[in-house]
Design an enzyme around this catalytic site. Structure first.
Site, PDB file in Angstrom:
ATOM      1  N   ARG A 165       0.798  -1.221   0.000  1.00 50.44           N
ATOM      2  CA  ARG A 165       0.000   0.000   0.000  1.00 50.44           C
ATOM      3  C   ARG A 165       0.840   1.285   0.000  1.00 50.44           C
ATOM      4  O   ARG A 165       0.423   2.302   0.548  1.00 50.44           O
ATOM      5  CB  ARG A 165      -0.965   0.021   1.194  1.00 50.44           C
ATOM      6  N   SER A 214     -11.171   0.778   1.597  1.00 48.84           N
ATOM      7  CA  SER A 214     -10.640   0.370   2.900  1.00 48.84           C
ATOM      8  C   SER A 214     -10.037   1.562   3.628  1.00 48.84           C
ATOM      9  O   SER A 214      -9.262   2.323   3.051  1.00 48.84           O
ATOM     10  CB  SER A 214      -9.578  -0.713   2.726  1.00 48.84           C
ATOM     11  N   GLU A 296      -5.111   3.792   5.583  1.00 45.76           N
ATOM     12  CA  GLU A 296      -4.900   3.523   4.161  1.00 45.76           C
ATOM     13  C   GLU A 296      -5.395   4.708   3.338  1.00 45.76           C
ATOM     14  O   GLU A 296      -4.832   5.031   2.298  1.00 45.76           O
ATOM     15  CB  GLU A 296      -5.616   2.238   3.735  1.00 45.76           C
TER      16      GLU A 296
END
EC number: 1.3.1.98
Length: 308
Positions: A165, A214, A296
């Site tokens: 990520r 998310s 995130e």
């Protein structure tokens, strides 16, 4: 004084309607370049002291209520072309992930993991987005970008620092195109697989709500596969549930009842509501499990000025 452009340059543009969560204050300037040459010339002429923030389609972003003291660069139609050359899929940074997956599948090339990832290719590369066990880093060959100084460059995937990520792109660098290697596949089978992915997503995620995907990364260091490069098997949603935060609210912000790692705007939420609820979740999860969740969703900009 801003440099002349052929695209669109807007002062004080409110950014809320450009983000999926529909929150955020104004950018000092919003620049939508006509093409790569326009982008190069603008950045080359722009005062080096002026901050630049490349913005995709706002799918993974909270812009704070005080806005952004920067030139926000948002790519549009001049940057969304998709072409297939053998086993390579070349996509403009503004092309939507889902569109790239479909075009590749039609040509018998497998980038199906992109089908259910919200947002555009530029953001997917910048975040090393992934789904169903496959990540951008597994397929990316190189990117084309324009540096903060206005130079067009080709950057191999190995130089991007792609990790879970995240990436290590240079500050102010604007991605304009990405080249992927895609395995061959039967178009009908690839289409069937994508339909299954969509059905699975829609049955488990609040796709009809205003969300940014998310909210928190799955914690590092917890693997159920034994693979050294796959250490994110402990799911953030499980920790959020155990902390009693499924459905938690603050103002118009809520942790979704359907999927507790999705932060949603139920209507009328401010960026402060959303970020504040997220920070409360981090606090409660740490108290419950001793694990500190990491955002995130990207949060950028200034808090609003208190005029009292």
């Amino acid at each position: 004084m801003m440099p002349p452009v052929r695209g669109t340059l807007t002062e004080g543009r409110i950014l809320a309607d450009l983000t999926w969560l529909r929150v955020g204050g104004p950018a000092d300037w919003l620049f939508q370049p006509a093409d790569e040459a326009d982008l190069e010339q603008f950045l080359a002429a722009l005062d080096p002291a002026v901050p630049v923030f490349p913005m995709g389609v706002g799918s993974n972003l909270i812009v704070r209520d005080g806005g952004l003291r920067a030139v926000v660069i948002r790519l549009g139609r001049g940057f969304n072309a998709i072409r297939i050359e053998g086993d390579r899929v070349i996509a403009g940074a503004a092309a939507l992930d889902a569109h790239v997956a479909r075009r590749a599948a039609d040509a018998g090339r497998d980038l199906t993991f992109l089908r259910t990832i919200p947002g555009s290719i530029g953001g997917a590369v910048r975040m090393n987005a992934g789904c169903y066990g496959s990540y951008v880093a597994d397929h990316l060959i190189e990117v084309r970008a324009v540096t903060r100084e206005g130079r067009a460059v080709i950057l191999p995937a190995a130089e991007l620092g792609l990790a879970y990520r995240q990436s290590a792109l240079p500050e102010g660098c604007v991605l304009t195109e990405a080249t992927f290697r895609a395995e061959a596949g039967d178009p009908a089978e690839l289409a069937r697989r994508m339909e299954e992915q969509i059905a699975r997503r829609d049955s488990s995620q609040p796709t009809r709500e205003r969300s940014a995907g998310s909210t928190f990364r799955n914690p590092a260091g917890f693997s159920s596969t034994g693979r050294a490069d796959d250490t994110h098997e402990l799911k953030a949603w499980k920790l959020i549930d155990e902390a009693g935060m499924r459905g938690a609210r603050r103002g118009g912000a809520q942790m979704s009842e359907m999927h507790s790692n999705f932060l949603i705007n139920t209507g009328g939420a401010t960026a402060a509501d959303l970020e504040g609820l997220g920070e409360e979740v981090i606090k409660r999860v740490f108290q419950s499990s001793g694990i500190r969740l990491e955002w995130e969703i990207m949060r950028v900009g200034e808090l609003p000025v208190n005029k009292e």
